[in-house]
Structures are given as structure tokens and as C-alpha cells.
Design a protein around this motif. Structure first.
Motif, PDB file in Angstrom:
ATOM      1  N   PRO A  20       1.011  -1.286   0.044  1.00  0.00           N
ATOM      2  CA  PRO A  20      -0.275   0.284   0.028  1.00  0.00           C
ATOM      3  C   PRO A  20       0.904   1.125  -0.044  1.00  0.00           C
ATOM      4  O   PRO A  20       1.883   1.081   0.639  1.00  0.00           O
ATOM      5  N   GLU A  21       0.014   2.284  -0.347  1.00  0.00           N
ATOM      6  CA  GLU A  21       1.167   3.200  -0.185  1.00  0.00           C
ATOM      7  C   GLU A  21       1.492   4.288   0.736  1.00  0.00           C
ATOM      8  O   GLU A  21       2.921   4.710   0.657  1.00  0.00           O
ATOM      9  N   TYR A  22       0.735   4.106   1.621  1.00  0.00           N
ATOM     10  CA  TYR A  22       1.306   4.415   2.858  1.00  0.00           C
ATOM     11  C   TYR A  22       2.956   3.351   3.473  1.00  0.00           C
ATOM     12  O   TYR A  22       3.997   3.778   3.837  1.00  0.00           O
ATOM     13  N   TYR A  23       3.113   2.433   3.363  1.00  0.00           N
ATOM     14  CA  TYR A  23       3.957   1.447   3.293  1.00  0.00           C
ATOM     15  C   TYR A  23       5.283   2.261   2.282  1.00  0.00           C
ATOM     16  O   TYR A  23       6.023   2.159   2.843  1.00  0.00           O
ATOM     17  N   ARG A  24       4.580   2.218   0.853  1.00  0.00           N
ATOM     18  CA  ARG A  24       5.731   2.425   0.474  1.00  0.00           C
ATOM     19  C   ARG A  24       6.475   4.019   1.084  1.00  0.00           C
ATOM     20  O   ARG A  24       7.897   4.009   0.640  1.00  0.00           O
ATOM     21  N   ALA A  25       5.805   5.132   1.336  1.00  0.00           N
ATOM     22  CA  ALA A  25       5.766   6.254   1.315  1.00  0.00           C
ATOM     23  C   ALA A  25       6.779   6.346   3.020  1.00  0.00           C
ATOM     24  O   ALA A  25       7.754   7.364   2.984  1.00  0.00           O
ATOM     25  N   SER A  26       6.616   5.091   4.211  1.00  0.00           N
ATOM     26  CA  SER A  26       7.732   4.983   4.811  1.00  0.00           C
ATOM     27  C   SER A  26       8.961   4.371   5.342  1.00  0.00           C
ATOM     28  O   SER A  26       8.908   4.098   5.983  1.00  0.00           O
ATOM     29  N   THR A  27       8.614   3.218   4.168  1.00  0.00           N
ATOM     30  CA  THR A  27       9.667   2.237   4.475  1.00  0.00           C
ATOM     31  C   THR A  27      10.911   2.334   3.328  1.00  0.00           C
ATOM     32  O   THR A  27      10.594   2.344   1.855  1.00  0.00           O
TER      33      THR A  27
ATOM     34  N   ILE B 118      12.228  -6.953  12.998  1.00  0.00           N
ATOM     35  CA  ILE B 118      11.717  -8.602  13.327  1.00  0.00           C
ATOM     36  C   ILE B 118       9.940  -8.693  12.706  1.00  0.00           C
ATOM     37  O   ILE B 118       9.424  -7.226  13.365  1.00  0.00           O
ATOM     38  N   ALA B 119      10.217  -8.862  11.540  1.00  0.00           N
ATOM     39  CA  ALA B 119       8.711  -9.043  10.986  1.00  0.00           C
ATOM     40  C   ALA B 119       8.219 -10.385  10.081  1.00  0.00           C
ATOM     41  O   ALA B 119       9.180 -11.168   9.907  1.00  0.00           O
ATOM     42  N   LEU B 120       7.154 -10.722  11.498  1.00  0.00           N
ATOM     43  CA  LEU B 120       6.317 -12.008  10.707  1.00  0.00           C
ATOM     44  C   LEU B 120       5.578 -12.268   9.872  1.00  0.00           C
ATOM     45  O   LEU B 120       4.269 -11.014   9.703  1.00  0.00           O
ATOM     46  N   TYR B 121       5.682 -12.787   8.705  1.00  0.00           N
ATOM     47  CA  TYR B 121       4.789 -12.390   6.903  1.00  0.00           C
ATOM     48  C   TYR B 121       4.389 -13.795   7.678  1.00  0.00           C
ATOM     49  O   TYR B 121       4.854 -14.760   7.813  1.00  0.00           O
ATOM     50  N   ARG B 122       2.666 -13.671   7.170  1.00  0.00           N
ATOM     51  CA  ARG B 122       1.619 -14.849   7.481  1.00  0.00           C
ATOM     52  C   ARG B 122       0.835 -14.564   6.078  1.00  0.00           C
ATOM     53  O   ARG B 122       0.681 -13.324   5.876  1.00  0.00           O
ATOM     54  N   SER B 123       0.503 -15.889   5.812  1.00  0.00           N
ATOM     55  CA  SER B 123       0.015 -16.532   5.219  1.00  0.00           C
ATOM     56  C   SER B 123      -2.272 -16.658   5.466  1.00  0.00           C
ATOM     57  O   SER B 123      -2.954 -16.326   4.270  1.00  0.00           O
ATOM     58  N   ASP B 124      -1.865 -16.521   6.299  1.00  0.00           N
ATOM     59  CA  ASP B 124      -4.212 -16.513   7.217  1.00  0.00           C
ATOM     60  C   ASP B 124      -4.501 -15.156   7.987  1.00  0.00           C
ATOM     61  O   ASP B 124      -5.321 -15.511   9.011  1.00  0.00           O
ATOM     62  N   GLY B 125      -4.098 -14.253   7.705  1.00  0.00           N
ATOM     63  CA  GLY B 125      -4.329 -13.293   8.591  1.00  0.00           C
ATOM     64  C   GLY B 125      -3.751 -12.989  10.113  1.00  0.00           C
ATOM     65  O   GLY B 125      -2.241 -13.145  10.300  1.00  0.00           O
TER      66      GLY B 125
ATOM     67  N   THR C 279       1.149  -4.188   8.728  1.00  0.00           N
ATOM     68  CA  THR C 279       1.063  -4.232   6.997  1.00  0.00           C
ATOM     69  C   THR C 279       0.209  -5.374   6.367  1.00  0.00           C
ATOM     70  O   THR C 279       0.700  -6.344   6.243  1.00  0.00           O
ATOM     71  N   ARG C 280      -1.110  -4.842   5.484  1.00  0.00           N
ATOM     72  CA  ARG C 280      -1.683  -5.946   5.488  1.00  0.00           C
ATOM     73  C   ARG C 280      -2.145  -5.541   3.697  1.00  0.00           C
ATOM     74  O   ARG C 280      -1.996  -4.495   2.950  1.00  0.00           O
ATOM     75  N   LEU C 281      -1.200  -6.025   2.793  1.00  0.00           N
ATOM     76  CA  LEU C 281      -1.046  -6.532   1.541  1.00  0.00           C
ATOM     77  C   LEU C 281      -2.375  -6.221   1.009  1.00  0.00           C
ATOM     78  O   LEU C 281      -3.302  -6.703   0.761  1.00  0.00           O
ATOM     79  N   VAL C 282      -2.150  -5.392  -0.515  1.00  0.00           N
ATOM     80  CA  VAL C 282      -3.221  -5.627  -0.873  1.00  0.00           C
ATOM     81  C   VAL C 282      -3.534  -5.977  -2.759  1.00  0.00           C
ATOM     82  O   VAL C 282      -2.931  -7.227  -2.724  1.00  0.00           O
ATOM     83  N   GLY C 283      -4.919  -6.764  -2.712  1.00  0.00           N
ATOM     84  CA  GLY C 283      -4.725  -7.229  -3.019  1.00  0.00           C
ATOM     85  C   GLY C 283      -5.131  -8.664  -2.270  1.00  0.00           C
ATOM     86  O   GLY C 283      -5.865  -9.812  -3.134  1.00  0.00           O
ATOM     87  N   THR C 284      -5.757  -8.866  -1.171  1.00  0.00           N
ATOM     88  CA  THR C 284      -5.691 -10.039  -0.404  1.00  0.00           C
ATOM     89  C   THR C 284      -5.919  -9.823   1.054  1.00  0.00           C
ATOM     90  O   THR C 284      -5.238  -8.807   1.415  1.00  0.00           O
TER      91      THR C 284
END
Length: 620
Positions: A508-515, A554-561, A585-590
Motif C-alpha cells: 500500500p501507499e503508506y508502506y511505500r512512503a515510510s519504508t 523483526i517481521a512476521l509474515y503470515r498468509s492466514d491473516g 501492513t496488509r498487502l493489497v489484493g488479499t
């Protein structure tokens, strides 16, 4: 209390002076919300303003002051008051001049009042404006802050000068309009030396001006004559009208030799088009605080030699700007010449596209640009409008007053931030003092930003346009493209292409602007790992760029919400980590792919060593 009740209360308070009470009734007919105070305060304002207008023995009266208790009312900002005969352009001209001082206007009262004055200029009676022989404008401004007392005389003088310009324009209005016929006569005098089509279109344009398409502000003629040192140009003082009435303000008040001018300007005077339309460097003192439009007609003798120029200054109206360029005299002919030269078939795709592109240009660029330069730019735009390309087109003003820069790019790359960065780049490269811009979003996927960079020195620096275009392309590169640049440092091009296609557009845009891009590249790598993992999560560890004072991510990447923070924070804190922040961050499209991004510090208060922190994976 409603407005009528407030006004009645004020009038009652002032009842001991019939003139002041009558004046207050007119003054407070429309009270702005910012001045909705106690009747006593408004009565004090009315009394103070009346004392200012009670005697006026000069055309324009201006007063600026910072209220004190003696004035009887309190005000947050400086008070500016104006009194003169009513006419058009007063309020906006004064407002522009006040704002030019860098202050805003908190509130304003500006009634038009019928006033009967005696021979000494003293108010004898107030009348309804429709019944009065003389109508006066009374203006009371409260600014949004107080100016220093030492600045007040300068503000008074500036407003007085602006109002003098307004008066000269209004007094000379009919004469200014009538000078259009004189300009037409000069155009017709060029018959036999200028193509008939040029003469006809110039005459049509001049007649178009008087059809509510131009605010006439000034007129003056200039004559050329021989001197022992060569041909010279000088303003013809008696011909001045409006804001050009005072010839002493002209750079040509005294004769100027053509040889002392820049060659391109001298050539324009002696051999240019019969009609010239451009912008002045001078901002209009009347109506709108923008650079004025300059219309010049070259005067020819019977033998075709140039003997002078007639010049009209003013402002194109909103009606003129709204009219399609394809129906505007001069511009319609330029468009027809371009379409004919490009051999475009009417109603074809390219014909329609060329017309649309032409209409996207500002009137200033269309009037001032030579037809061949316009044709080259439009042909270039037509060639790239269906492609994802960034292109730059630059045109220098003949008089070296400005540079026109057109940037075309894919629509999805445009942003207000990018426009500001491009603007700063052009100001730096061309030594600009100010910039105007015009954004055009046409029927295609392209965005066009038209910049006009105004150069105060009168000399436009030499700029290598290919290098400038490369800088523009770098600024316009998308976030996804720049992410690919970071990824390609550690992966082959084909893998990077696949990663960018799969994940780049999902942030999302907020992620791109701040990361930071390097952190984003690490996130992409972990998301790619998650896609092939046999479990619903992956943990990634990376440090921010500043590993001395920065955090470990430390990032936790999940595919189940999402997971509840109450489940995740204890696991990190049990490892002795200080959790400074969490950025989800919730990815766009899912709805399922989520990044829980924690900023942490080790017990020492420093960032972790990612190579030795694998235990976190098991903890989460």
C-alpha cells in the motif's frame, strides 16, 4: 443574536451622532462571522472608521494601524482601511497587495456607501447608494497577525500606488478599448508586406479581445528613428494610457540604440511577426496578481520598414481561457497549419489525438510558441502518448524571460510530490525566480505537466537538455522500479522481474512512503519464501540502515491473516527484547497476507546481530 439585531444594537449605541449611526447601518449590513462580537466592539470599529473617512480631500485615503485601547476595540491583527470613489477591481487589487506582504486577511467589511460631501470634503450626509450622485468604497480589513509599526507606512504606500493604478485603468477604460481599432489600423498598414492570411487573423484576434476576452490595463506606442549612432527606440510619452500612462517608469523613456539590445530582441523589433502575444515579467497591480499579457503590433512604413510598435497590456479573462483553442483567433490558424503539415486525415485517430494534445497546452504557450516549435513538440507527444515513456520538451522564450518545460509521463507516476521535485530541479537548472505550472490529464494514460520557469536575470542559462531529461527520468521512476534496483544487487534479472511482478504492486501507499527500499527488498524476499513454505508464516530479521542508533526489524509474515498482539508481544519480551513499535501492513489484493513489523532493541539498548538472532523464529 441575528445580524439585523446586532446592527440595530450598534446603531442604537451610536444614536447620539446621526452621521455615525447612519454609516454603521451601511457598514454592518453584512458582518463576517469572524467579527461577530459584542455590539460595543462593532460600534467602536464603526466610530473609528468613520473618523477616518469623515474628511477626505485626496483621491485615495489609506490607513494602517495596530489597535490600542484608545481605539475602543480589540483586534488580533493589523487594521487596514481604505476610502475612495467606487470602481471595479478595488477589493481584489487591495487584497492581492496585502497578501504580497506575506499576511492573510482574517475579516473584511467593504460596503459601497452613498456619501454627500461638502466643498471641504467633509461628510454631510449618507444616502442609499442607488440614490447618491457619488458612491464611495469603504474597506476595513483585519489581518491575521500584527505587522511591526515600522512596516505600516510601506504597506500604506504600496496600497496607495496600487489604487492609483486602478484609478488610471478605470479612468482610461474607454480609451484603452478604442485603441484596439488603432492596433487594427497598424495591422492593415502592413498589407503588401505581410501575407493577407496573417493580417486577417491578427485583425480577428484584436476584435476578439473586446468581446469580453481581455481586461485592458495599459497602452503605449514606441517609435524608431535614426540617430548619429544608429537606429534607436523610444517610448512615445503622450500615447500612454492606464498603467502605461507614466512614461518615466519605462525602460525606453530615453532612446535606446538597437545595437545596445540583445540581438534576438532587436531582430524581434525590426523583423518579427506583425502581431506578438506573450507575457510580461511584471505582475499586474490590478485585479489579479499574475504576470500580464503583452500584445504588440509592429508598425510598418509604406516601404515595409519597421517604424515602431504599439503595445497593449492586460489580462485574458476567464471567458478567454475557457474558449477552446481550436476556435480562438491566431491559435486556430496555428492548429490548422500543424494538422496540414503533419498530413493528418480529419476524424482519424491521430488527427483527434493531435487536437486534444493542442488543447492541453496553456494559452500562454500556444500564443507565444512559434508554430514550427509547437508542431515539433506535438509530433513528439503523439509519438510517445501510447507508450510508457517519460519525455522532456523545452522551449526558451525569445525575450529570455522564461523557459517552457513540458514533461510527459505515464499517468500513474504523477504525484504532487513529484511535481514539487521537478519544479525544484528546473528552478535550479534555469536559475528561475518563480514557476507556474499546468497539469493536463488527457484521454490517454499519459500525464503532461507544463512548467513555465520565470528567469529574473533576463538571460536563460545554457542547459544540456539530454542530461536534464535523464535527471527527470530518474525522478519519475516508480517505487517498484527503484525496488527492483535494490533486489537486482543480490539476484539475477529474471528472478527480480518475477519478484517485482508478484509483490511490487501489492504494497500500500503508506508502506511505500515510510519504508526504506532496502527494508522493502528484505520483505519481498521473505514473502517469496512464504509463498513456497509449508507453514503459514515466515520470520525475517534485518537492521535499519543506522545500526548504531537504529532498530532491528523483526517481521512476521503470515498468509492466514493477522495475529493478536497479545500473542506476539509476550514472545518477544520473553527474549529480553524491548519492543519500541509495531507497524502492521496488509498487502493489497488479499485479506490474508499480513506483515507484523516490530521495531526492537536488545537488552543492551542496541540493535541485534541478525546472524545470531535465529532463536526468534522458534519463539514466534
Amino acid at each position: 443574536m441575528d445580524e439585523a439585531s446586532v446592527r440595530e444594537g450598534v446603531v442604537e449605541l451610536l444614536g447620539d451622532d446621526e452621521r455615525v449611526a447612519a454609516f454603521a447601518g451601511s457598514l454592518l449590513r453584512r458582518v463576517p462571522p469572524e467579527l461577530e462580537t459584542a455590539p460595543e466592539e462593532l460600534a467602536a470599529r464603526a466610530r473609528s472608521l468613520f473618523s477616518f473617512i469623515e474628511r477626505r480631500n485626496k483621491p485615495v485615503a489609506v490607513r494602517a494601524f495596530n489597535p490600542t485601547p484608545e481605539h475602543g476595540f480589540a483586534a488580533e491583527g493589523t487594521i487596514v482601511e481604505v476610502n475612495l470613489a467606487d470602481s471595479p477591481f478595488l477589493l481584489d487589487s487591495v487584497t492581492n497587495e496585502i497578501e504580497a506582504y506575506g499576511v492573510g486577511i482574517r475579516a473584511v467589511l467593504h460596503p459601497v456607501v452613498g456619501i454627500d460631501r461638502d466643498e471641504d470634503g467633509v461628510v454631510a450626509a449618507f444616502l442609499h447608494p442607488r440614490e447618491a450622485e457619488t458612491r464611495e468604497s469603504v474597506q476595513h480589513y483585519e489581518l491575521d497577525r500584527r505587522l511591526f509599526d515600522g512596516d505600516l507606512p510601506g504597506l500604506e504606500q504600496a496600497i496607495t500606488e496600487v489604487l492609483a493604478s486602478v484609478r488610471s485603468v478605470v479612468m482610461d477604460f474607454e480609451q484603452l478599448r478604442s485603441r484596439v481599432e488603432r492596433l487594427i489600423d497598424f495591422v492593415r498598414d502592413a498589407a503588401g508586406h505581410v501575407p493577407d492570411a496573417d493580417i486577417g487573423e491578427a485583425e480577428a484576434f484584436l476584435r476578439w479581445l473586446v468581446d469580453d476576452n481581455f481586461v485592458f490595463l495599459g497602452y503605449r506606442e514606441y517609435r524608431m528613428f535614426d540617430t548619429p549612432d544608429g537606429v534607436a527606440v523610444q517610448a512615445d510619452a503622450p500615447t500612454g494610457l492606464g498603467i502605461l500612462r507614466d512614461v518615466s517608469m519605462s525602460s525606453a523613456a530615453e532612446a535606446i540604440l538597437l545595437t545596445d539590445m540583445r540581438p534576438e530582441i532587436a531582430a524581434r523589433i525590426t523583423h518579427g511577426d506583425i502581431l506578438m502575444i506573450t507575457k510580461t515579467n511584471r505582475v499586474s497591480p490590478v485585479h489579479r496578481a499574475v504576470r500580464m499579457d503583452y500584445i504588440g503590433v509592429r508598425r510598418l512604413a509604406e516601404d515595409g520598414s519597421t517604424v515602431g510598435e504599439a503595445r497593449m497590456l492586460g489580462l485574458f479573462t476567464s471567458k478567454a481561457y475557457m474558449e477552446p483553442a481550436a476556435r480562438t483567433p491566431i491559435l486556430r490558424r496555428k492548429l490548422a497549419q500543424i494538422l496540414r503539415a503533419e498530413d493528418l486525415i480529419e476524424e482519424s485517430h491521430d488527427h483527434k489525438a493531435m487536437v486534444d494534445l493542442f488543447e492541453d497546452f496553456s494559452k500562454h504557450d500556444l500564443f507565444s510558441a512559434p508554430t514550427e516549435e509547437l508542431r515539433a513538440t506535438l509530433a513528439g507527444l503523439l509519438a510517445v502518448q501510447e507508450r510508457e515513456q517519460v519525455r522532456l520538451f523545452v522551449r526558451r522564450d525569445l525575450l529570455e524571460r522564461n523557459v517552457s518545460v513540458l514533461v510527459t509521463m505515464p499517468r500513474d507516476r504523477f504525484s504532487a510530490d513529484l511535481r514539487h521535485r521537478l519544479q525544484a530541479l528546473f528552478v535550479e537548472r534555469f536559475g528561475g525566480e518563480s514557476v507556474d505550472y499546468h497539469l493536463a490529464m488527457g484521454q490517454t494514460d499519459a500525464a503532461q505537466i507544463h512548467f513555465t520557469i520565470w528567469v529574473g536575470t533576463g538571460v536563460v542559462p545554457e542547459v544540456h537538455y539530454p542530461d536534464l531529461e535523464r535527471e527527470v527520468r530518474e525522478l519519475t521512476r516508480s517505487w517498484v522500479e527503484r525496488l527492483g534496483d535494490v533486489l537486482v544487487e543480490e539476484r539475477d534479472a529474471e528472478e527480480v522481474r518475477e519478484l517485482v511482478e508478484q509483490w511490487g504492486s501489492r504494497f500500500p501507499e503508506y508502506y511505500r512512503a515510510s519504508t526504506p527500499l532496502r527494508v522493502a527488498a528484505g520483505d519481498v524476499a521473505c514473502l517469496a519464501e512464504l509463498a513456497v513454505a509449508d507453514r503459514p508464516f515466515v520470520v525475517g530479521i534485518q537492521n535499519e540502515a543506522d545500526t548504531i542508533d537504529g532498530l532491528t526489524r523483526i517481521a512476521l509474515y503470515r498468509s492466514d491473516g493477522k495475529r493478536p498482539l497479545s500473542d506476539l508481544l509476550p514472545a518477544l519480551e520473553n527474549l529480553g527484547l524491548s519492543v519500541v513499535e509495531e507497524v502492521p501492513t496488509r498487502l493489497v489484493g488479499t485479506a490474508d497476507h499480513v506483515i507484523h513489523d516490530f521495531g526492537v532493541l536488545a537488552p543492551s539498548g542496541r540493535a541485534l546481530d541478525p546472524e545470531r538472532a535465529g532463536v526468534v523464529i522458534d519463539a514466534l
